[in-house]
Design an enzyme around this catalytic site. Sequence first.
Site, PDB file in Angstrom:
ATOM      1  N   ARG A  75     -36.825 -53.433 -44.462  1.00  0.00           N
ATOM      2  CA  ARG A  75     -35.753 -53.248 -45.456  1.00  0.00           C
ATOM      3  C   ARG A  75     -36.433 -52.989 -46.785  1.00  0.00           C
ATOM      4  O   ARG A  75     -37.170 -53.846 -47.290  1.00  0.00           O
ATOM      5  CB  ARG A  75     -34.862 -54.484 -45.532  1.00  0.00           C
ATOM      6  CG  ARG A  75     -33.976 -54.473 -46.762  1.00  0.00           C
ATOM      7  CD  ARG A  75     -32.886 -55.510 -46.736  1.00  0.00           C
ATOM      8  NE  ARG A  75     -31.844 -55.159 -45.790  1.00  0.00           N
ATOM      9  CZ  ARG A  75     -30.619 -55.678 -45.797  1.00  0.00           C
ATOM     10  NH1 ARG A  75     -30.287 -56.571 -46.702  1.00  0.00           N
ATOM     11  NH2 ARG A  75     -29.735 -55.301 -44.919  1.00  0.00           N
ATOM     12  N   HIS A  86     -28.402 -46.990 -43.704  1.00  0.00           N
ATOM     13  CA  HIS A  86     -28.329 -48.306 -43.057  1.00  0.00           C
ATOM     14  C   HIS A  86     -27.865 -48.099 -41.615  1.00  0.00           C
ATOM     15  O   HIS A  86     -26.751 -48.464 -41.242  1.00  0.00           O
ATOM     16  CB  HIS A  86     -27.360 -49.206 -43.845  1.00  0.00           C
ATOM     17  CG  HIS A  86     -27.508 -50.671 -43.567  1.00  0.00           C
ATOM     18  ND1 HIS A  86     -28.461 -51.184 -42.688  1.00  0.00           N
ATOM     19  CD2 HIS A  86     -26.821 -51.758 -44.045  1.00  0.00           C
ATOM     20  CE1 HIS A  86     -28.350 -52.507 -42.654  1.00  0.00           C
ATOM     21  NE2 HIS A  86     -27.370 -52.872 -43.460  1.00  0.00           N
ATOM     22  N   GLN A 104     -26.461 -51.027 -39.354  1.00  0.00           N
ATOM     23  CA  GLN A 104     -25.098 -51.425 -39.693  1.00  0.00           C
ATOM     24  C   GLN A 104     -24.090 -50.469 -39.052  1.00  0.00           C
ATOM     25  O   GLN A 104     -23.087 -50.898 -38.478  1.00  0.00           O
ATOM     26  CB  GLN A 104     -24.924 -51.441 -41.219  1.00  0.00           C
ATOM     27  CG  GLN A 104     -23.540 -51.857 -41.667  1.00  0.00           C
ATOM     28  CD  GLN A 104     -23.224 -53.301 -41.364  1.00  0.00           C
ATOM     29  OE1 GLN A 104     -23.981 -54.193 -41.734  1.00  0.00           O
ATOM     30  NE2 GLN A 104     -22.114 -53.563 -40.675  1.00  0.00           N
ATOM     31  N   ASP A 134     -17.485 -50.978 -49.283  1.00  0.00           N
ATOM     32  CA  ASP A 134     -18.771 -51.639 -49.560  1.00  0.00           C
ATOM     33  C   ASP A 134     -18.802 -51.937 -51.063  1.00  0.00           C
ATOM     34  O   ASP A 134     -18.001 -51.383 -51.835  1.00  0.00           O
ATOM     35  CB  ASP A 134     -19.927 -50.697 -49.155  1.00  0.00           C
ATOM     36  CG  ASP A 134     -21.310 -51.325 -49.313  1.00  0.00           C
ATOM     37  OD1 ASP A 134     -21.399 -52.563 -49.439  1.00  0.00           O
ATOM     38  OD2 ASP A 134     -22.299 -50.577 -49.314  1.00  0.00           O
ATOM     39  N   CYS A 171     -19.319 -54.030 -44.483  1.00  0.00           N
ATOM     40  CA  CYS A 171     -20.657 -54.389 -43.983  1.00  0.00           C
ATOM     41  C   CYS A 171     -21.077 -55.779 -44.448  1.00  0.00           C
ATOM     42  O   CYS A 171     -21.915 -56.405 -43.827  1.00  0.00           O
ATOM     43  CB  CYS A 171     -21.671 -53.344 -44.430  1.00  0.00           C
ATOM     44  SG  CYS A 171     -21.693 -53.071 -46.207  1.00  0.00           S
ATOM     45  N   ARG A 211     -23.860 -56.873 -35.256  1.00  0.00           N
ATOM     46  CA  ARG A 211     -25.218 -56.538 -35.703  1.00  0.00           C
ATOM     47  C   ARG A 211     -26.230 -57.076 -34.692  1.00  0.00           C
ATOM     48  O   ARG A 211     -27.188 -56.400 -34.343  1.00  0.00           O
ATOM     49  CB  ARG A 211     -25.489 -57.170 -37.084  1.00  0.00           C
ATOM     50  CG  ARG A 211     -24.688 -56.601 -38.235  1.00  0.00           C
ATOM     51  CD  ARG A 211     -25.091 -55.177 -38.565  1.00  0.00           C
ATOM     52  NE  ARG A 211     -26.499 -55.042 -38.842  1.00  0.00           N
ATOM     53  CZ  ARG A 211     -27.085 -55.278 -40.020  1.00  0.00           C
ATOM     54  NH1 ARG A 211     -26.359 -55.626 -41.055  1.00  0.00           N
ATOM     55  NH2 ARG A 211     -28.397 -55.104 -40.183  1.00  0.00           N
TER      56      ARG A 211
END
Length: 303
Positions: free
Chosen positions: A102, A129, A132, A219, A259, A287
């Site tokens: 990340r 991402h 996700q 988001d 998310c 996830r």
Amino acid sequence: MKHLLKMLDLSKTEITEILDLADRLKYEKKHAIPHNLLKGKTLGMIFEKSSTRTRVSFEAGIYQLGGQGLFLSSQELQMGRGEPIQDTARVLSRYLDGIMIRTFKQDDVEKLAEFGEIPVINGLTDFSHPCQVLADLMTVREYKNKLEGLKLCYVGDGNNMANSLTVGCLKVGMSISLACPDGYHPPQSVLDFAKDYNNFELVSDPVNAAQDADVVYTDVWASMGMESEVAQRRAAFKGYQVSHDLLKHCKSDVIVLHCLPAKREEEITAAVMEEHANEIFDEAENRLHAQKAVMVKLMGDDS
Ligand code: CP
Ligand code: NVA
């Protein structure tokens, strides 16, 4: 499939295979069916940004598969003191079976894959991402029993989530409508990809984007690393909120996804968040299952 760097790299078949395996792993976990698909394998997990879901789901996931995870804060690695990513990649490849990273720059993830000799998984960059979005598609399929032909409406910033959702939805045959304020559109590379699809639209009015949507997604207005822009963004995104009023324009059985982490009363009202908590927390759970599937595909002995 050698790495998971961004949704653009995956074919529709690869996405479907990951989702099918994720469903199987979720079923097997629920029914305590034992397996050791990654027995003895080690995943290094490099974090240059904070995380709750990604960190915990990868660490628990590799353990459940019979392997182990190593949490590597970039602050504590020599990377944090300037050791180049190319050298880090070559060294870690001698010890590990896979790396999850990340970080900020997509280019760093691509370089890690280029210079290393083991699978690399993108656990979020400023650009994308993918983990996700695989969990998101898995969740949509669970609730709607299909993906093809469904419409997803995304409200908010043209950020890593908007980018990966756009590519992911279009690849699996969904429509996607983005409502983003001027100045906060997705990058040109994503718009160039989407322009070949007639089931993509980018509008400025969330109500337009929400018409007959099966899924509404949002988001945060300011992603990690944008802390200095919070006030300016709060002004720019006013009205870009998932609220009961907005959901009236969607299908009556619309599901809401986020998310997480969420900022209640900014991009989503507290009331909508609580009413759609089932979907949102199933999405967070997924996830774990989606990433276990990715790790098995990339790090398993048949991969
Ligand atoms: N959605 C997500 O990636 O959450 P974390 O930042 O907690 O990992
Ligand atoms: N766009 C958000 C997603 C967090 C999972 C961020 O990058 O901070």
